[in-house]
Enzyme design. Structure first.
Site, short mmCIF file in Angstrom:
data_model
loop_
_atom_site.label_atom_id
_atom_site.label_comp_id
_atom_site.label_asym_id
_atom_site.label_seq_id
_atom_site.Cartn_x
_atom_site.Cartn_y
_atom_site.Cartn_z
N ASP A 51 53.70 33.31 43.56
CA ASP A 51 52.58 33.28 44.49
C ASP A 51 52.64 32.03 45.35
O ASP A 51 53.21 31.00 44.96
CB ASP A 51 51.25 33.31 43.72
CG ASP A 51 50.97 34.65 43.08
OD1 ASP A 51 51.65 35.64 43.44
OD2 ASP A 51 50.08 34.72 42.22
N LYS A 52 52.01 32.09 46.50
CA LYS A 52 51.97 30.97 47.44
C LYS A 52 51.52 29.67 46.77
O LYS A 52 52.09 28.61 46.98
CB LYS A 52 51.02 31.32 48.60
CG LYS A 52 50.78 30.19 49.59
CD LYS A 52 49.75 30.63 50.63
CE LYS A 52 49.34 29.46 51.50
NZ LYS A 52 48.29 29.85 52.49
#
Length: 351
Positions: free
Chosen positions: A143-144
């Site tokens: 995930d970011k």
């Protein structure tokens, strides 16, 4: 990095402040005749100073720097981003490159995303090898907001081989997370399918959520089979508590399967212990900042209103890749994660 991002952000905010000051003074575009030029200049100067002001409180400065991280990575030139990733290279051989993924950098592009890891892989390959190097290939994703170990492949063949290892669950992945609360029991396995659903609220949005195969019948408390979700994916997460303090826990997590947002959903909805800074999965029916316990706020020296700036405390700590002989990669915690552990008095376990 953080200092540069802060400077860029202060510059942008300073410009926005000037524009607001001009609008405030000029109203509809016609300044009052009696308003002197030096008075206008003085107002603009004061507005600029306020925008440039650096918070005196160390915690607020820390949060501002963290909030600027992601912005800065979106503002730099792709060549600069590739250079940052080169500096964060942990290991490389003829098949793979392993990097320490920074906070706030998306793996794939999308609306509003200028820079992502996928886009700079051709540049990174040339920086690591030579100008004729083939682009690197993604093997998995984080995930970011997740930091830590990430594997890239030097060829399509190597990427397909590694993706197959992930798919067949031959890659051992260990994450660390700071969560709110204390899981009960302190060690175990969460095995609940996950499905994506639309949340109907004043601001409709999509979230991953649990799709359990069984439910407790309210009239007699008996466990009965639930109506299955056809789109639900099997999801299994092992967890173990490493430390507990300040109404929080440090957990070690091993996702056996690889469903989107699996760790975040299993912790928030399965164990009732959302990850610190996970504003998306701390509520179901709304998009709002995470609400923190009073003790946690005191230890972090925060007001509840500042909690919206807390980053997601989820780190890909270790990855074991069976390529011929097992390759074991360990990535140390990012500085913001270490600071939070100290503030919460959570003892970092020694490997």
């Amino acid at each position: 990095m953080a200092a540069g991002g802060g400077a860029a952000r202060r510059c942008w905010r300073s410009g926005a402040g000037l524009a607001r000051a001009v609008r405030g003074v000029c109203g509809s575009g016609r300044a009052p005749a009696a308003l002197r030029a030096e008075e206008l200049a003085e107002r603009l100067r004061k507005s600029e100073e306020q925008q440039r002001e650096i918070p005196k409180d160390p915690t607020q400065r820390w949060l501002r720097e963290l909030a600027a991280m992601s912005q800065q990575l979106q503002q730099v030139h792709p060549n600069v981003l590739a250079k940052i990733l080169k500096q964060r290279t942990l290991y490389q051989n003829e098949e793979i490159v392993v990097i320490d993924k920074p906070y706030g950098l998306p793996v794939h592009g999308g609306p509003g995303i200028k820079n992502c890891i996928a886009d700079v892989l051709p540049i990174l390959a040339k920086m690591l090898e030579n100008m004729k190097a083939e682009p690197l290939h993604l093997c998995h994703r984080l995930d970011k907001e997740t930091t830590g170990v990430m594997v890239l492949a030097r060829s399509k063949e190597a990427a397909e081989k590694i993706r197959l290892l992930f798919k067949t669950r031959q890659v051992e992945k260990i994450y660390w997370a700071i969560v709110l609360g204390d899981p009960d029991p302190v060690e175990g396995v969460v095995e609940i399918p996950i499905v994506e659903k639309e949340v109907q609220s004043h601001q409709s949005h999509y979230k991953m959520t649990l799709a359990p195969k069984y439910r407790v019948r309210p009239e007699d408390g008996k466990v009965v089979k639930a109506r299955g979700e056809r789109r639900a994916e099997r999801a299994v997460t092992r967890y173990r508590r490493l430390a507990a303090a300040s109404a929080c826990s440090l957990l070690q997590l091993q996702p056996v399967t690889g469903v989107k947002h699996q760790i975040r959903v299993h912790l928030a909805y399965g164990l009732g212990c959302p990850i610190l800074g996970d504003h998306k999965y701390s509520h179901w029916s709304k998009l709002a900042p995470q609400k923190l316990p009073e003790l946690t706020l005191r230890r972090l020296k925060l007001e509840q209103s500042k909690a919206r700036h807390l980053p997601l405390h989820l780190h890909a700590h270790r990855l074991c890749l069976p390529l011929g002989q097992p390759l074991d990669f360990v990535c140390k915690l990012p500085l913001f994660f270490q600071k939070t552990l100290r503030k919460l008095e959570l003892d970092i376990p020694k490997d």
